[in-house]
Design an enzyme around this catalytic site. Structure first.
Site, short mmCIF file in Angstrom:
data_model
loop_
_atom_site.label_atom_id
_atom_site.label_comp_id
_atom_site.label_asym_id
_atom_site.label_seq_id
_atom_site.Cartn_x
_atom_site.Cartn_y
_atom_site.Cartn_z
NE ARG A 141 5.04 42.10 101.53
CZ ARG A 141 6.08 42.91 101.41
NH1 ARG A 141 5.98 44.19 101.75
NH2 ARG A 141 7.23 42.48 100.97
NE ARG A 153 7.50 47.56 105.17
CZ ARG A 153 7.75 48.69 104.51
NH1 ARG A 153 8.21 48.64 103.29
NH2 ARG A 153 7.55 49.85 105.09
CE1 TYR A 211 2.34 59.13 99.54
CE2 TYR A 211 0.82 60.05 101.15
CZ TYR A 211 2.01 59.44 100.85
OH TYR A 211 2.88 59.13 101.86
NE ARG A 245 2.18 53.09 108.09
CZ ARG A 245 2.97 53.12 107.01
NH1 ARG A 245 3.90 52.23 106.84
NH2 ARG A 245 2.79 54.04 106.11
CG ASP A 266 -1.84 52.53 102.79
OD1 ASP A 266 -0.85 52.27 103.49
OD2 ASP A 266 -1.93 53.57 102.11
O1 CP3 Z 1 -0.38 48.80 111.72
C1 CP3 Z 1 -0.94 49.81 111.29
O2 CP3 Z 1 -0.65 50.97 111.68
C2 CP3 Z 1 -2.10 49.66 110.33
C3 CP3 Z 1 -1.77 49.69 108.96
C4 CP3 Z 1 -1.37 50.97 108.24
C5 CP3 Z 1 -0.60 50.91 107.04
N1 CP3 Z 1 -0.54 52.15 106.52
C6 CP3 Z 1 -0.05 49.68 106.47
C7 CP3 Z 1 1.04 49.78 105.49
C8 CP3 Z 1 -1.68 52.31 108.46
C9 CP3 Z 1 -2.41 52.95 109.62
C10 CP3 Z 1 -1.15 53.05 107.35
C11 CP3 Z 1 -1.33 54.49 107.18
C12 CP3 Z 1 -0.55 55.20 106.17
N2 CP3 Z 1 -0.26 54.81 104.89
C13 CP3 Z 1 -0.02 56.50 106.33
C14 CP3 Z 1 -0.20 57.34 107.55
C15 CP3 Z 1 0.59 56.84 108.70
C16 CP3 Z 1 2.06 57.20 108.67
O3 CP3 Z 1 2.85 56.28 108.83
O4 CP3 Z 1 2.36 58.38 108.54
C17 CP3 Z 1 0.62 56.86 105.14
C18 CP3 Z 1 1.34 58.15 104.87
C19 CP3 Z 1 0.46 55.78 104.23
C20 CP3 Z 1 0.91 55.72 102.82
C21 CP3 Z 1 1.85 54.61 102.59
N3 CP3 Z 1 1.52 53.27 102.66
C22 CP3 Z 1 3.21 54.69 102.24
C23 CP3 Z 1 3.96 55.97 102.06
C24 CP3 Z 1 3.68 53.39 102.10
C25 CP3 Z 1 5.03 52.97 101.63
C26 CP3 Z 1 6.08 53.31 102.60
C27 CP3 Z 1 6.40 52.14 103.43
O5 CP3 Z 1 6.33 52.25 104.66
O6 CP3 Z 1 6.75 51.13 102.82
C28 CP3 Z 1 2.63 52.51 102.42
C29 CP3 Z 1 2.68 51.03 102.44
C30 CP3 Z 1 2.27 50.35 103.70
N4 CP3 Z 1 1.14 50.65 104.44
C31 CP3 Z 1 2.92 49.25 104.31
C32 CP3 Z 1 2.16 48.88 105.42
C33 CP3 Z 1 2.39 47.72 106.35
C34 CP3 Z 1 4.16 48.58 103.78
C35 CP3 Z 1 3.76 47.75 102.64
C36 CP3 Z 1 4.53 46.48 102.55
O7 CP3 Z 1 4.13 45.48 103.19
O8 CP3 Z 1 5.52 46.46 101.81
#
Ligand code: CP3
Length: 346
Positions: free
Chosen positions: A36, A27, A154, A23, A73
């Site tokens: 964003r 943010r 999900y 990640r 994502d």
């Molecule tokens: O930098 C990186 O790692 C690449 C981008 C990336 C994102 N999501 C961006 C993201 C990657 C590899 C993921 C994978 C992801 N997404 C996973 C597996 C990795 C982990 O952390 O366990 C999962 C379970 C998700 C599902 C997901 N996406 C959730 C549950 C959420 C909301 C929770 C949160 O953190 O806000 C997201 C949103 C998300 N994916 C964001 C980002 C940067 C936040 C969105 C925002 O900008 O508000």
């Protein structure tokens, strides 16, 4: 010239131990928030190759990591299978029509038809390939997918869950239905990852973020075997592309780990020494600082030095043991990266 990160994944000797953070594009970076905002919302950002490529590259320049991970994502996969994904501000992901029965699965778009709809991801990768090659710094690009089980949680619950009661009710009362979902997702993921490789990624990571929701005795049946099937499919066609498996929170399964892949991602709750003892001969290990140590520079240094002591610059990639959180000071993320580079002699 081969990329140091790819060499490290393949277990070759490298001049230093590479570091990246799960990640890492996100943010905690004000620069990410600005892009964003311009894109309108998170999904628009995923759908916009130019903006997605930009936020992918940000952590290379800002925190100095040694590899880039594609910005996207895991949930774009079920979205393109026909489930309607939305991210409500502050509430996380939602699917309006979760899967409850055979007919729901039959309605989902499968196979190549679904994988082919993810064109914006492939366009982002092509753009990144070009931009990374132009930099000339041999930075590897990591592509990724969710494990079928993590995606299914999900798709069945319709959102994130603390108890997993709906999908576990299915696991124990109607396992055939759960397997039918997992099989359909697995077929899409195989083709999706193949297309990511064809578009230009160097490394694959499979995130099984919710592995620990499954009891150890059932983990192979409902998750690991599907992850291994995806890895075998890709390895047969693209043996030179390293595969990283990240099943979070299943150290009780370490004795039973099998499969043709290269790197095993160790989560933060598992002692690195235990992972090394059980898996270190067979797989390169990635990890595993507890992400909340990022709140304290002293705690970062302590952990990095401990991990380095255990791994001794061999068959290892530095990372966190799960994703970085949004309220981490950027300065501390930089400290983690530079401490990893200091102890490994970069
Ligand atoms: O930098 C990186 O790692 C690449 C981008 C990336 C994102 N999501 C961006 C993201 C990657 C590899 C993921 C994978 C992801 N997404 C996973 C597996 C990795 C982990 O952390 O366990 C999962 C379970 C998700 C599902 C997901 N996406 C959730 C549950 C959420 C909301 C929770 C949160 O953190 O806000 C997201 C949103 C998300 N994916 C964001 C980002 C940067 C936040 C969105 C925002 O900008 O508000």
């Amino acid at each position: 010239m081969s990329k140091i990160f790819v060499d490290a994944c393949l277990g070759k000797e490298t001049p230093y131990t590479p570091v990246w953070m799960m990640r890492q594009a996100g943010r905690y970076l004000p620069e990410y928030m600005a892009v964003r905002k311009e894109a309108g919302n998170f999904l628009n950002l995923c759908h916009n190759p130019k903006a997605a490529a930009e936020v992918t590259i940000q952590p290379l320049d800002i925190v100095g990591v040694d590899a880039a991970i594609l910005f996207s994502d895991i949930l774009v996969i079920p979205d393109e299978m026909g489930m309607d994904l939305s991210f409500l501000q502050g509430e996380g992901p939602k699917f309006s029509d979760p899967i409850t029965c055979d007919e729901d699965i039959d309605r989902l778009i499968g196979g190549d038809e679904a994988a082919s709809k993810l064109t914006y991801v492939f366009d982002t990768i092509k753009l990144l390939r070009k931009r990374l090659d132009e930099r000339g710094d041999e930075i590897a690009l990591i592509g990724f997918t969710g494990a079928p089980w993590t995606l299914a949680t999900y798709m069945i619950e319709g959102q994130g869950t603390k108890t997993y009661n709906i999908c576990k009710k299915m696991m124990y009362s109607n396992p055939d239905l759960l397997h039918k979902i997992l099989k359909k997702v697995t077929e899409v993921v195989k083709l999706y990852m193949e297309k990511q490789i064809q578009a230009g990624i160097d490394v694959v990571q499979i995130f099984d973020s919710w592995a620990s929701a499954i009891e150890t005795d059932k983990y192979d049946e409902f998750s690991w075997s599907y992850m291994v099937e995806i890895a075998e499919y890709l390895k047969e066609k693209y043996p030179e592309i390293p595969i990283i498996m990240f099943p979070k929170g299943i150290s009780a399964f370490y004795d039973k780990v099998y499969g043709n892949f290269d790197v095993f991602g160790v989560d933060w709750a598992t002692p690195m020494a235990l992972a090394k003892e059980k898996l270190g001969d067979k797989y390169v290990l990635q990890g595993n600082m507890e992400p909340c140590r990022l709140y304290s520079k002293e705690m970062i240094t302590e952990s990095v030095e401990n991990i380095q002591k255990v791994m001794g610059s061999k068959r290892h990639i530095f990372n966190l043991g799960h994703g970085i959180l949004p309220d981490v000071p950027v300065e501390n993320a930089k400290h983690f990266v530079s401490e990893c580079q200091r102890v490994s002699g970069k």
